[in-house]
Scaffold this motif. Structure first.
Motif, PDB file in Angstrom:
ATOM      1  N   SER A 147       0.865  -1.182   0.000  1.00 21.04           N
ATOM      2  CA  SER A 147       0.000   0.000   0.000  1.00 21.04           C
ATOM      3  C   SER A 147       0.899   1.229   0.000  1.00 21.04           C
ATOM      4  O   SER A 147       2.099   1.123   0.254  1.00 21.04           O
ATOM      5  N   ALA A 148       0.318   2.365  -0.290  1.00 25.40           N
ATOM      6  CA  ALA A 148       1.073   3.625  -0.246  1.00 25.40           C
ATOM      7  C   ALA A 148       0.113   4.713   0.209  1.00 25.40           C
ATOM      8  O   ALA A 148      -1.016   4.809  -0.290  1.00 25.40           O
ATOM      9  N   PRO A 149       0.524   5.538   1.169  1.00 32.26           N
ATOM     10  CA  PRO A 149      -0.390   6.559   1.701  1.00 32.26           C
ATOM     11  C   PRO A 149      -0.754   7.609   0.650  1.00 32.26           C
ATOM     12  O   PRO A 149      -0.112   7.734  -0.390  1.00 32.26           O
ATOM     13  N   LEU A 150      -1.802   8.341   0.964  1.00 36.78           N
ATOM     14  CA  LEU A 150      -2.327   9.366   0.063  1.00 36.78           C
ATOM     15  C   LEU A 150      -2.164  10.730   0.727  1.00 36.78           C
ATOM     16  O   LEU A 150      -2.376  10.865   1.940  1.00 36.78           O
ATOM     17  N   LEU A 202      15.647   4.535   3.496  1.00 38.98           N
ATOM     18  CA  LEU A 202      15.152   5.008   2.194  1.00 38.98           C
ATOM     19  C   LEU A 202      13.804   4.363   1.852  1.00 38.98           C
ATOM     20  O   LEU A 202      12.913   5.027   1.310  1.00 38.98           O
ATOM     21  N   ARG A 203      13.644   3.074   2.156  1.00 38.81           N
ATOM     22  CA  ARG A 203      12.365   2.412   1.853  1.00 38.81           C
ATOM     23  C   ARG A 203      11.225   3.038   2.643  1.00 38.81           C
ATOM     24  O   ARG A 203      10.133   3.252   2.120  1.00 38.81           O
ATOM     25  N   ARG A 204      11.477   3.348   3.927  1.00 42.96           N
ATOM     26  CA  ARG A 204      10.428   3.998   4.734  1.00 42.96           C
ATOM     27  C   ARG A 204      10.140   5.392   4.193  1.00 42.96           C
ATOM     28  O   ARG A 204       8.986   5.820   4.126  1.00 42.96           O
ATOM     29  N   TRP A 205      11.181   6.093   3.794  1.00 42.77           N
ATOM     30  CA  TRP A 205      11.022   7.452   3.241  1.00 42.77           C
ATOM     31  C   TRP A 205      10.214   7.402   1.943  1.00 42.77           C
ATOM     32  O   TRP A 205       9.325   8.237   1.712  1.00 42.77           O
ATOM     33  N   ILE A 206      10.505   6.422   1.100  1.00 44.29           N
ATOM     34  CA  ILE A 206       9.758   6.267  -0.162  1.00 44.29           C
ATOM     35  C   ILE A 206       8.290   5.984   0.132  1.00 44.29           C
ATOM     36  O   ILE A 206       7.390   6.570  -0.485  1.00 44.29           O
ATOM     37  N   ARG A 207       8.048   5.096   1.102  1.00 43.31           N
ATOM     38  CA  ARG A 207       6.640   4.775   1.421  1.00 43.31           C
ATOM     39  C   ARG A 207       5.897   6.004   1.939  1.00 43.31           C
ATOM     40  O   ARG A 207       4.773   6.288   1.522  1.00 43.31           O
ATOM     41  N   PHE A 214       2.245   0.181  -8.787  1.00 46.25           N
ATOM     42  CA  PHE A 214       2.664  -0.725  -7.714  1.00 46.25           C
ATOM     43  C   PHE A 214       3.516   0.068  -6.724  1.00 46.25           C
ATOM     44  O   PHE A 214       4.391   0.839  -7.120  1.00 46.25           O
ATOM     45  N   PRO A 215       3.271  -0.098  -5.413  1.00 43.05           N
ATOM     46  CA  PRO A 215       4.023   0.685  -4.418  1.00 43.05           C
ATOM     47  C   PRO A 215       5.537   0.496  -4.581  1.00 43.05           C
ATOM     48  O   PRO A 215       6.035  -0.629  -4.572  1.00 43.05           O
ATOM     49  N   THR A 216       6.263   1.595  -4.677  1.00 38.89           N
ATOM     50  CA  THR A 216       7.690   1.522  -4.996  1.00 38.89           C
ATOM     51  C   THR A 216       8.505   0.943  -3.848  1.00 38.89           C
ATOM     52  O   THR A 216       9.480   0.223  -4.079  1.00 38.89           O
ATOM     53  N   HIS A 217       8.113   1.226  -2.606  1.00 40.60           N
ATOM     54  CA  HIS A 217       8.900   0.695  -1.487  1.00 40.60           C
ATOM     55  C   HIS A 217       8.850  -0.831  -1.450  1.00 40.60           C
ATOM     56  O   HIS A 217       9.772  -1.475  -0.958  1.00 40.60           O
ATOM     57  N   VAL A 218       7.777  -1.422  -1.977  1.00 40.31           N
ATOM     58  CA  VAL A 218       7.690  -2.883  -2.041  1.00 40.31           C
ATOM     59  C   VAL A 218       8.657  -3.415  -3.104  1.00 40.31           C
ATOM     60  O   VAL A 218       9.355  -4.406  -2.903  1.00 40.31           O
TER      61      VAL A 218
END
Length: 442
Positions: free
Chosen positions: A70-73, A126-131, A143-147
Motif C-alpha cells: 500500500s502507499a499513503p495518500l 530510504l524504503r520507509r522514506w519512499i513509502r 505498484f508501491p515503490t517501497h515494495v
C-alpha cells in the motif's frame, strides 16, 4: 545506433507521438476542487485519516493503511475536506474518495534528503522514506515503490533498470520528463539503486527518442553508480518490465515469477523523477505529468497536473472539444481503460487521456485459426485458445495453459483479423480465477 529488443510483439505503423512530442510540460492551475480516491495503487485500499470539515495542507497525509502493499495518500491542494463519498473511478467503477475544496496555498513538506549523501543512507531508511512519500510506479500499474525495492530474504538485486521506453502510441509524458527533468531523474535513480542494493543501472529508451538517448548518455557520466543507456527498438510492448529485462540483460523472468527472481528491479522514469523531486523539495507525490491527446481535443500537450483533478476541469483547461469524442481512454490505446464518465479524477496511475473521434471497431467473426495471435504474443502464449476457454467457462483449464502469465498488452486483439476481443476474454478468465482463489477455489 545499435538497438536491443525481444522476440515477437508488434510494430505499429504509426504511433501518433508527433502530436505532442514537442509540447513542453505546462502546469495547469490548481482546480477549485480535487477528488482523491482511497485506492490509487495496486494493493490494499486506504482508510481516511481526516473527516468532513477538516482543514488540510498541501502535502499532508490524509489516508493510509497498515498493509505492506500500500502507499499513503496526500492532499494535492490545501483546503477543507468537504466530503468523503462514492465517486466515479477511472478503473474501479465507483470508489470512496476524499473531496477537498481548495482555499489556500499552505503546504506541509516532508524530510529532504542530502543529495550528496544518498549512497551513505541506510536502505531501510530510504524504503520507509519512499513509502511515506506515497510513491508508486507512475508507468500505469501504480505498484508501491517501497515494495519493489524491498527484496525478500535470500534474494539479491544486481541491477536497476529505469524504464524510459514509453512504447504506447500517443503518450509522450515520459519523453518530456526525460528531456526537461533529467537531473531529478538521476537523483531518483541513485535513491532506487541504494534502496534495493543494485550495483549497476540501465536506462532503456526507445530509438524514436534520440534526443533523450543523447541527453542521458552525457548525463550518466557524472554518476558514481555504473549506468548504461540502452537504445531499444521502437516496438510494442517494449515497456513491459519482463521484456525490458529480456531485451537489456537477456534474462527471462520465469512463468509466475517477478523481476527480482532474476536479480532485477524495474522502475519508470517518472517514478524516479518523483523521488528526485521529493528529495529536493520535500513534497510527497501530489502531482504528475500526463499526456492529453487525440483527434478532437482543442489543445493537446503534456501537463503537470495535481492528482485528484477531475477530467472535466482538465478538458476545460485544454479548451474543450472540437467535436464530441466517441471514445475517451485513460492511458494509451493498447492497454488503456475506456471511460464512461468525465467526472473521473486523475489518479497516480494516470499516464494520459485520449479523446478519439474515430476508433477501431470490427465486427466479430469466428476464429480462422490463422495463428497471428500466437505468432505475436510476447509471452509465448496461445491467446486464441485462452480466449475460447474463457468464453466457455473452462477457467481451470485456462489456468493450466498459463492464462495468469498474460500481461494484457492487447497485441493479440490488435492483430486478430477476425475482430475477436481476445484480451478482454483473457481478462475475464484472470478475474474469475482470482475471485475463486480468494473464495478458496469455489
Amino acid at each position: 545506433m545499435r538497438v536491443k529488443t525481444f522476440p515477437k510483439g508488434v510494430h505499429p505503423p504509426r504511433t501518433f507521438k508527433e502530436l505532442t512530442a514537442s509540447s513542453a510540460i505546462r502546469t495547469i492551475e490548481p482546480p477549485a476542487k480535487v477528488v482523491l480516491p482511497l485506492i490509487q495503487h495496486t494493493g490494499a485500499p486506504l482508510s481516511p485519516l481526516v473527516k468532513k470539515g477538516d482543514r488540510v495542507k498541501k502535502g499532508q497525509k490524509i489516508a493510509d493503511v497498515e498493509a505492506f502493499v500500500s502507499a499513503p495518500l496526500h492532499a494535492s491542494v490545501s483546503g477543507v475536506v468537504s466530503a468523503i463519498v462514492d465517486w466515479p473511478h477511472p478503473t474501479r467503477g465507483v470508489f470512496k474518495a476524499i473531496v477537498i475544496e481548495r482555499d489556500g496555498e499552505e503546504e506541509e513538506r516532508g524530510k529532504l534528503l542530502s543529495v550528496e549523501r544518498i549512497e551513505d543512507l541506510e536502505p531501510d531508511f530510504l524504503r520507509r522514506w519512499i513509502r511515506e512519500g506515497g510513491i508508486v510506479g507512475l508507468g500505469g500499474a501504480a505498484f508501491p515503490t517501497h515494495v519493489k525495492v524491498s527484496p525478500p530474504q535470500g534474494k539479491t538485486i544486481e541491477y536497476l533498470i529505469l524504464n524510459g521506453a514509453e512504447c504506447e502510441p500517443y503518450l509522450t509524458c515520459d519523453h518530456r520528463v526525460m528531456l526537461e527533468r533529467p537531473e531529478e531523474i538521476l537523483i531518483g535513480l541513485r535513491i532506487l539503486a541504494r534502496a534495493c542494493g543494485a550495483k549497476a543501472a540501465f536506462i532503456g529508451i526507445e530509438e524514436n527518442k534520440p534526443d533523450c538517448i543523447q541527453l542521458f548518455e552525457e548525463k550518466v557520466k557524472q554518476l558514481t553508480i555504473p549506468t548504461t543507456v540502452v537504445p531499444l527498438a521502437t516496438k510494442y510492448p517494449q515497456g513491459s518490465e519482463k521484456h525490458l529485462i529480456l531485451a537489456i540483460l537477456g534474462r527471462e523472468v520465469p512463468p509466475g515469477g517477478l523481476p527480482l527472481d532474476v536479480g532485477v528491479v524495474v522502475n519508470n522514469v517518472q517514478t524516479a523523477w518523483a523521488l528526485g523531486r521529493m528529495a529536493l523539495e520535500g513534497m510527497p507525490l501530489v502531482e504528475r505529468v500526463i499526456t492529453v491527446s487525440g483527434d478532437c481535443i482543442k489543445e493537446r500537450g503534456n501537463f503537470l497536473v495535481p492528482i485528484g483533478t477531475v477530467l472535466e476541469e482538465l478538458i476545460e483547461f485544454c479548451g474543450g472539444f472540437t467535436e464530441p469524442p466517441r471514445k475517451v481512454i485513460m492511458g494509451g490505446p493498447m492497454m488503456g481503460i475506456a471511460q464512461v464518465s468525465l467526472a473521473v479524477p486523475v489518479i497516480k496511475g494516470t499516464s494520459g487521456f485520449l479523446f478519439m473521434r474515430e476508433f477501431r471497431s470490427f465486427r466479430e467473426y469466428s476464429c480462422i485459426r490463422c495463428g497471428r495471435c500466437v505468432n505475436h504474443c510476447p509471452m509465448n502464449l496461445v491467446p486464441s485458445q485462452l480466449a475460447r476457454l474463457s468464453e466457455f467457462g473452462a477457467f481451470e483449464e485456462a489456468e493450466r495453459f498459463r492464462v495468469m502469465d498474460c500481461i494484457e498488452c492487447g497485441v493479440c486483439a490488435y492483430v486478430c483479423p477476425a475482430g475477436i476481443p481476445i484480451t478482454h476474454r483473457i481478462k475475464v478468465a484472470k478475474a474469475e480465477i482470482i475471485r475463486r482463489s480468494r473464495k478458496g477455489g469455489k
